[in-house]
Design an enzyme around this catalytic site. Structure first.
Site, PDB file in Angstrom:
ATOM      1  N   CYS A 118       0.865  -1.172   0.000  1.00  0.00           N
ATOM      2  CA  CYS A 118       0.000   0.000   0.000  1.00  0.00           C
ATOM      3  C   CYS A 118       0.907   1.229   0.000  1.00  0.00           C
ATOM      4  O   CYS A 118       2.127   1.104  -0.055  1.00  0.00           O
ATOM      5  CB  CYS A 118      -1.015   0.001   1.142  1.00  0.00           C
ATOM      6  SG  CYS A 118      -0.361   0.240   2.802  1.00  0.00           S
ATOM      7  N   HIS A 161      14.991 -12.755  12.207  1.00  0.00           N
ATOM      8  CA  HIS A 161      14.651 -12.598  13.622  1.00  0.00           C
ATOM      9  C   HIS A 161      13.177 -12.784  13.934  1.00  0.00           C
ATOM     10  O   HIS A 161      12.837 -13.114  15.072  1.00  0.00           O
ATOM     11  CB  HIS A 161      15.083 -11.214  14.115  1.00  0.00           C
ATOM     12  CG  HIS A 161      16.562 -11.032  14.115  1.00  0.00           C
ATOM     13  ND1 HIS A 161      17.147  -9.902  14.623  1.00  0.00           N
ATOM     14  CD2 HIS A 161      17.587 -11.817  13.685  1.00  0.00           C
ATOM     15  CE1 HIS A 161      18.460 -10.000  14.496  1.00  0.00           C
ATOM     16  NE2 HIS A 161      18.746 -11.165  13.927  1.00  0.00           N
TER      17      HIS A 161
END
Length: 147
Positions: free
Chosen positions: A68, A101
């Site tokens: 977006c 991570h």
């Protein structure tokens, strides 16, 4: 990351970048499913973000790409789903970190803030970077809300 069919969704502000991303996916031999939007006519990003999230949840697609204008609305929408870990990436390094991570299963691109070349590098990093596990696995397991 084992890539199946990649899910992709955008709103009107991300539509032009989504067209580039589809070209990138085709050039790299990836299968994809487009959850919309299909034009640059003003629309609501949650409609397409929720459709992408449901596609991942059902196993129809994995991983996902959301797009977006700022990336924020799409990211917020996707992350309302308990099994989605969507990360906003505007550099390849951030894309690597959300995989390493956070075990992100959706990368979100901010269409108004990156160019096509950068988007390609972000996707390269997202698709090739494995989740490190270890201490990160314990943290990722704490993300979903458990009542």
């Amino acid at each position: 990351m084992e890539i199946k069919t990649i899910g992709i969704a955008s709103d009107h502000a991300g539509y032009a970048l989504k067209k580039y991303v589809i070209q990138y996916l085709e050039e790299h031999g990836y299968q994809y499913k487009d959850y919309g939007t299909y034009s640059d006519v003003s629309c609501d990003y949650p409609d397409f973000g929720h459709a992408l999230a449901r596609g991942i949840e059902s196993g129809e697609v994995f991983p996902g790409i959301g797009i977006c204008g700022s990336g924020e609305g799409m990211c917020m929408t996707l992350n309302k789903h308990q099994t989605i870990r969507a990360g906003l990436a505007w550099t390849p390094e951030i894309s690597e970190l959300i995989r390493q991570h956070n075990d992100a299963n959706v990368v979100v691109l901010p269409a108004r803030f990156i160019d096509n070349k950068t988007a390609g590098k972000i996707l390269d990093a997202f698709f090739k970077t494995p989740f490190e596990g270890g201490r990160h696995e314990r943290r990722v397991e704490k993300i979903p809300v458990h009542d």
